[in-house]
Design a protein around this motif. Structure first.
Motif, PDB file in Angstrom:
ATOM      1  N   GLU A  77      57.229 -65.571 -90.982  1.00 28.19           N
ATOM      2  CA  GLU A  77      56.932 -66.870 -91.590  1.00 28.19           C
ATOM      3  C   GLU A  77      55.562 -67.388 -91.170  1.00 28.19           C
ATOM      4  O   GLU A  77      54.738 -67.771 -92.014  1.00 28.19           O
ATOM      5  N   ASN A  78      55.312 -67.405 -89.823  1.00 32.85           N
ATOM      6  CA  ASN A  78      54.004 -67.937 -89.407  1.00 32.85           C
ATOM      7  C   ASN A  78      52.866 -66.944 -89.674  1.00 32.85           C
ATOM      8  O   ASN A  78      51.714 -67.323 -89.748  1.00 32.85           O
ATOM      9  N   ARG A  79      53.214 -65.658 -89.817  1.00 30.45           N
ATOM     10  CA  ARG A  79      52.181 -64.692 -90.222  1.00 30.45           C
ATOM     11  C   ARG A  79      51.691 -65.005 -91.632  1.00 30.45           C
ATOM     12  O   ARG A  79      50.489 -64.950 -91.920  1.00 30.45           O
ATOM     13  N   LYS A  80      52.617 -65.390 -92.524  1.00 31.41           N
ATOM     14  CA  LYS A  80      52.222 -65.766 -93.879  1.00 31.41           C
ATOM     15  C   LYS A  80      51.346 -67.014 -93.873  1.00 31.41           C
ATOM     16  O   LYS A  80      50.393 -67.137 -94.641  1.00 31.41           O
ATOM     17  N   LEU A  81      51.672 -67.969 -92.970  1.00 31.16           N
ATOM     18  CA  LEU A  81      50.852 -69.180 -92.865  1.00 31.16           C
ATOM     19  C   LEU A  81      49.433 -68.841 -92.422  1.00 31.16           C
ATOM     20  O   LEU A  81      48.460 -69.410 -92.924  1.00 31.16           O
ATOM     21  N   ALA A  82      49.320 -67.925 -91.452  1.00 26.62           N
ATOM     22  CA  ALA A  82      47.999 -67.526 -90.962  1.00 26.62           C
ATOM     23  C   ALA A  82      47.192 -66.836 -92.057  1.00 26.62           C
ATOM     24  O   ALA A  82      45.995 -67.102 -92.231  1.00 26.62           O
ATOM     25  N   LEU A  83      47.837 -65.957 -92.804  1.00 26.69           N
ATOM     26  CA  LEU A  83      47.143 -65.267 -93.890  1.00 26.69           C
ATOM     27  C   LEU A  83      46.750 -66.234 -94.995  1.00 26.69           C
ATOM     28  O   LEU A  83      45.683 -66.107 -95.604  1.00 26.69           O
ATOM     29  N   ALA A  84      47.611 -67.231 -95.261  1.00 29.60           N
ATOM     30  CA  ALA A  84      47.273 -68.232 -96.276  1.00 29.60           C
ATOM     31  C   ALA A  84      46.072 -69.062 -95.843  1.00 29.60           C
ATOM     32  O   ALA A  84      45.198 -69.395 -96.654  1.00 29.60           O
ATOM     33  N   GLU A  85      46.016 -69.404 -94.554  1.00 30.00           N
ATOM     34  CA  GLU A  85      44.860 -70.155 -94.047  1.00 30.00           C
ATOM     35  C   GLU A  85      43.595 -69.315 -94.112  1.00 30.00           C
ATOM     36  O   GLU A  85      42.506 -69.818 -94.423  1.00 30.00           O
ATOM     37  N   ASN A  86      43.749 -68.030 -93.840  1.00 31.71           N
ATOM     38  CA  ASN A  86      42.603 -67.122 -93.982  1.00 31.71           C
ATOM     39  C   ASN A  86      42.087 -67.121 -95.418  1.00 31.71           C
ATOM     40  O   ASN A  86      40.881 -67.202 -95.660  1.00 31.71           O
ATOM     41  N   ASP A  87      43.005 -67.044 -96.382  1.00 30.09           N
ATOM     42  CA  ASP A  87      42.594 -67.059 -97.796  1.00 30.09           C
ATOM     43  C   ASP A  87      41.930 -68.380 -98.172  1.00 30.09           C
ATOM     44  O   ASP A  87      40.970 -68.408 -98.944  1.00 30.09           O
ATOM     45  N   ARG A  88      42.453 -69.489 -97.615  1.00 30.58           N
ATOM     46  CA  ARG A  88      41.864 -70.797 -97.934  1.00 30.58           C
ATOM     47  C   ARG A  88      40.426 -70.888 -97.433  1.00 30.58           C
ATOM     48  O   ARG A  88      39.524 -71.338 -98.143  1.00 30.58           O
ATOM     49  N   MET A  97      36.856 -64.831 -89.028  1.00 30.09           N
ATOM     50  CA  MET A  97      37.045 -63.859 -87.960  1.00 30.09           C
ATOM     51  C   MET A  97      38.145 -64.367 -87.029  1.00 30.09           C
ATOM     52  O   MET A  97      38.239 -65.568 -86.766  1.00 30.09           O
ATOM     53  N   VAL A  98      38.966 -63.475 -86.562  1.00 32.60           N
ATOM     54  CA  VAL A  98      40.025 -63.811 -85.613  1.00 32.60           C
ATOM     55  C   VAL A  98      39.652 -63.257 -84.244  1.00 32.60           C
ATOM     56  O   VAL A  98      39.116 -62.143 -84.137  1.00 32.60           O
ATOM     57  N   LEU A 124      47.000 -63.926 -80.421  1.00 33.66           N
ATOM     58  CA  LEU A 124      45.956 -64.555 -81.242  1.00 33.66           C
ATOM     59  C   LEU A 124      45.487 -65.839 -80.575  1.00 33.66           C
ATOM     60  O   LEU A 124      46.301 -66.679 -80.158  1.00 33.66           O
ATOM     61  N   LEU A 125      44.166 -66.014 -80.503  1.00 31.76           N
ATOM     62  CA  LEU A 125      43.594 -67.199 -79.867  1.00 31.76           C
ATOM     63  C   LEU A 125      43.025 -68.192 -80.876  1.00 31.76           C
ATOM     64  O   LEU A 125      43.208 -69.401 -80.737  1.00 31.76           O
ATOM     65  N   ALA A 126      42.320 -67.691 -81.876  1.00 31.13           N
ATOM     66  CA  ALA A 126      41.670 -68.611 -82.817  1.00 31.13           C
ATOM     67  C   ALA A 126      41.276 -67.871 -84.082  1.00 31.13           C
ATOM     68  O   ALA A 126      41.099 -66.648 -84.079  1.00 31.13           O
ATOM     69  N   MET A 127      41.180 -68.649 -85.137  1.00 28.65           N
ATOM     70  CA  MET A 127      40.630 -68.163 -86.404  1.00 28.65           C
ATOM     71  C   MET A 127      39.357 -68.958 -86.663  1.00 28.65           C
ATOM     72  O   MET A 127      39.389 -70.190 -86.739  1.00 28.65           O
ATOM     73  N   VAL A 128      38.239 -68.265 -86.794  1.00 31.84           N
ATOM     74  CA  VAL A 128      36.927 -68.914 -86.880  1.00 31.84           C
ATOM     75  C   VAL A 128      36.336 -68.709 -88.263  1.00 31.84           C
ATOM     76  O   VAL A 128      36.282 -67.571 -88.755  1.00 31.84           O
ATOM     77  N   GLY A 129      35.924 -69.792 -88.882  1.00 33.66           N
ATOM     78  CA  GLY A 129      35.229 -69.722 -90.168  1.00 33.66           C
ATOM     79  C   GLY A 129      33.740 -69.889 -89.977  1.00 33.66           C
ATOM     80  O   GLY A 129      33.292 -70.915 -89.449  1.00 33.66           O
ATOM     81  N   ILE A 130      32.979 -68.896 -90.365  1.00 33.55           N
ATOM     82  CA  ILE A 130      31.526 -68.914 -90.174  1.00 33.55           C
ATOM     83  C   ILE A 130      30.854 -69.169 -91.524  1.00 33.55           C
ATOM     84  O   ILE A 130      31.071 -68.423 -92.480  1.00 33.55           O
ATOM     85  N   VAL A 131      30.074 -70.223 -91.577  1.00 26.71           N
ATOM     86  CA  VAL A 131      29.350 -70.545 -92.800  1.00 26.71           C
ATOM     87  C   VAL A 131      27.994 -69.860 -92.742  1.00 26.71           C
ATOM     88  O   VAL A 131      27.182 -70.137 -91.862  1.00 26.71           O
ATOM     89  N   ASP A 132      27.780 -68.951 -93.674  1.00 25.92           N
ATOM     90  CA  ASP A 132      26.503 -68.222 -93.756  1.00 25.92           C
ATOM     91  C   ASP A 132      25.949 -68.426 -95.163  1.00 25.92           C
ATOM     92  O   ASP A 132      26.079 -67.554 -96.025  1.00 25.92           O
ATOM     93  N   PRO A 133      25.347 -69.586 -95.410  1.00 25.34           N
ATOM     94  CA  PRO A 133      24.918 -69.894 -96.782  1.00 25.34           C
ATOM     95  C   PRO A 133      23.835 -68.940 -97.263  1.00 25.34           C
ATOM     96  O   PRO A 133      22.945 -68.565 -96.483  1.00 25.34           O
ATOM     97  N   PRO A 134      23.897 -68.509 -98.519  1.00 27.00           N
ATOM     98  CA  PRO A 134      22.844 -67.646 -99.066  1.00 27.00           C
ATOM     99  C   PRO A 134      21.503 -68.376 -99.081  1.00 27.00           C
ATOM    100  O   PRO A 134      21.452 -69.616 -99.135  1.00 27.00           O
ATOM    101  N   ARG A 135      20.444 -67.616 -99.020  1.00 27.82           N
ATOM    102  CA  ARG A 135      19.123 -68.233 -99.122  1.00 27.82           C
ATOM    103  C   ARG A 135      18.969 -68.929-100.468  1.00 27.82           C
ATOM    104  O   ARG A 135      19.502 -68.488-101.479  1.00 27.82           O
TER     105      ARG A 135
END
Length: 494
Positions: A77-88, A97-98, A124-135
């Motif tokens: 159940e919580n694995r699905k939540l983690a994957l859904a957050e990754n998709d979001r 990155m995890v 698992l410690l954290a899920m990190v979203g890195i913003v790398d905007p295109p030039r």
């Protein structure tokens, strides 16, 4: 990220030395390092610190960390939540990155053992979203590629949702596939689908080579960009391998034929435009030179057939003079002309298309024959006034016709009556030099004696100028028909 969190990276590396590591690989999509540390109870441990793709590490996890509490077990159940957050997060264009960990007993840990199998049952410690905007210029550069008939595809190790979101932001449309989906499609089914594929994510080096190969089999010229070691095989396979000069590895640079010193995609587009201008100038130069050759040959054939000036329309020195001092400046002007407007709005020419088509050869021959007819006709009607006058009329007429032909040859379809040449000093200088040399050859005494020429009257000059303008107008009529035909081809069917 550690620095932003108040951790001094160099000090941390000294405090917790690395005893082993699992280097990153596109096959398993994570990197792990092992450090001598102490756990929360002060017990010595070898801690495995892992960073990598969310879907991969979530699948390898057994627990997840909660602040101030014991690690909780990972369930379906919580694995699905983690994957859904990754998709979001990925759908928002973030590179996700995890980070995770696992502790081992120092007495049983073997740094030379099979470390890859130890990266299991992670916390698992954290899920990190890195913003790398295109030039900012990347989107405009891709739009220019599309207008130029160049299809841009994104092949990346990122998550498919992230890649699709970034591709959409950049204007790269089309179907987004994962590397596994791409590899599962048979070759005979993949070929018809290639034009609809815009993004391929989570790719392996084999996927990249396959994509390049399939595109080449469809008679495409393929340029491949990359910076990593795993990009090297595809860079080598592509027609044009482009490596990154700043972030690229030495392996990728060695496999490429072009290195971007600024790591900027827009530079590739500028290189394409520069290459198209070189090709266009070469094309115009060849058309002019072939026209001159046809005109010279036809002049001698007509003079011999109608016995004008004893069958020799030009003396040997006059031929050399026309070739080196009149034609060469005009040819140089064509070879070093500035880029024409709309150069990046044209589709790439087919790979097997010759430099000159049959219709272009017919046009070259037609205009060359007109030049010869005008030249020999003027020599014939002025032969009664004297051989020197007839030879001079032929020389001046051919020189002015050559200048006229050069001005018209600057574009295959666009009119020569534009004002851009006035603002180009190099063009003005070269065409003016050819015209000045023509005048000096008929007015300076030593050149008259050397070439066997004489001065012409105002009426005779006007006749030669009229012939040159007439040739220009004839080619303008041809261009009108060509533009009309191109417009009909581009017009949408309703």
């Amino acid at each position: 990220m550690a620095e932003k969190g108040g951790i001094h990276v160099d000090s941390a590396r000294e405090l917790f030395p690395r005893v082993a590591e699992v280097p990153f690989d596109a096959e398993y999509k994570f990197m792990a390092t092992f450090h001598n540390m102490t756990d929360e109870q002060g017990k010595p441990v070898v801690r495995c610190c892992v960073k990598g793709a969310p879907d991969v590490l979530i699948a390898r996890a057994g627990y997840y960390w909660l602040p101030g509490r014991d690690p909780a077990a990972v369930t379906d159940e919580n694995r699905k939540l983690a994957l859904a957050e990754n998709d979001r997060m990925a759908a928002a264009g973030e590179r996700v990155m995890v980070v995770a960990r696992r502790d081992f007993d120092p007495t049983t840990f073997d740094p030379k053992g099979n470390l890859l199998d130890l990266v299991q049952d992670l916390t698992l410690l954290a899920m990190v979203g890195i913003v790398d905007p295109p030039r900012a210029e990347a989107k405009d550069a891709i739009a220019r590629c599309h207008s130029a008939g160049i299809q841009v595809r994104m092949i990346t190790g990122d998550h498919a949702v992230t890649a699709a979101a970034i591709g959409h932001e950049l204007g790269i449309e089309g179907q987004a596939l994962t590397g596994a989906q791409f590899a599962a499609i048979p070759d005979e089914q993949l070929k018809p689908q290639l034009d609809q594929i815009g993004v391929v994510a989570r790719v392996t080096p084999e996927d990249k080579i396959r994509l390049v190969t399939m595109l080449q089999q469809k008679d495409n010229i393929v340029a491949m960009t990359g910076d990593g070691v795993n990009d090297a095989p595809a860079l080598k396979k592509a027609d044009i391998g482009v490596a990154m000069g700043i972030t690229g590895t030495e392996v990728s640079k060695g496999a490429a034929v072009m290195i971007l010193t600024d790591d900027n995609f827009a530079t590739i587009v500028k290189a394409v435009e520069y290459g198209r201008n070189i090709y266009n100038n070469l094309f115009n130069f060849v058309r002019f030179q072939m026209g001159q050759l046809v005109a010279y040959i036809t002049c001698y054939l007509l003079a011999a057939f109608f016995f004008v000036l004893g069958g020799v329309p030009f003396a040997a020195l006059v031929i050399l003079f026309l070739n080196f001092l009149i034609s060469v400046p005009v040819a140089m002007a064509l070879g070093f002309d500035k880029p024409t407007s709309g150069l990046m709005d044209k589709k790439p020419r087919p790979l097997k298309q010759p430099l000159l088509s049959t219709s272009q050869w017919v046009r070259i021959a037609f205009l060359g024959i007109l030049m010869a007819i005008a030249t020999v006709y003027l020599e014939a009607i002025y032969e009664e006034a004297g051989v020197t006058t007839a030879a001079t009329m032929g020389f001046v007429a051919f020189a002015l016709l050559s200048i006229s032909r050069g001005l018209s040859a600057r574009s295959e379809t666009e009119t020569a009556f534009d004002r851009d040449i006035i603002h180009d000093r190099n063009q003005m200088f070269l065409y003016s030099m050819a015209l000045l040399i023509t005048i000096l050859a008929t007015e300076l005494g030593f050149l008259q004696r050397l070439l066997g020429l004489t001065s012409l009257s105002g009426d005779q000059w006007r006749i030669c100028i009229a012939a040159a303008i007439a040739l220009l107008l004839v080619d303008e009529v041809i261009k009108v028909f060509l533009r009309s035909r191109l417009h009909d081809v581009k017009a949408p069917v309703t």
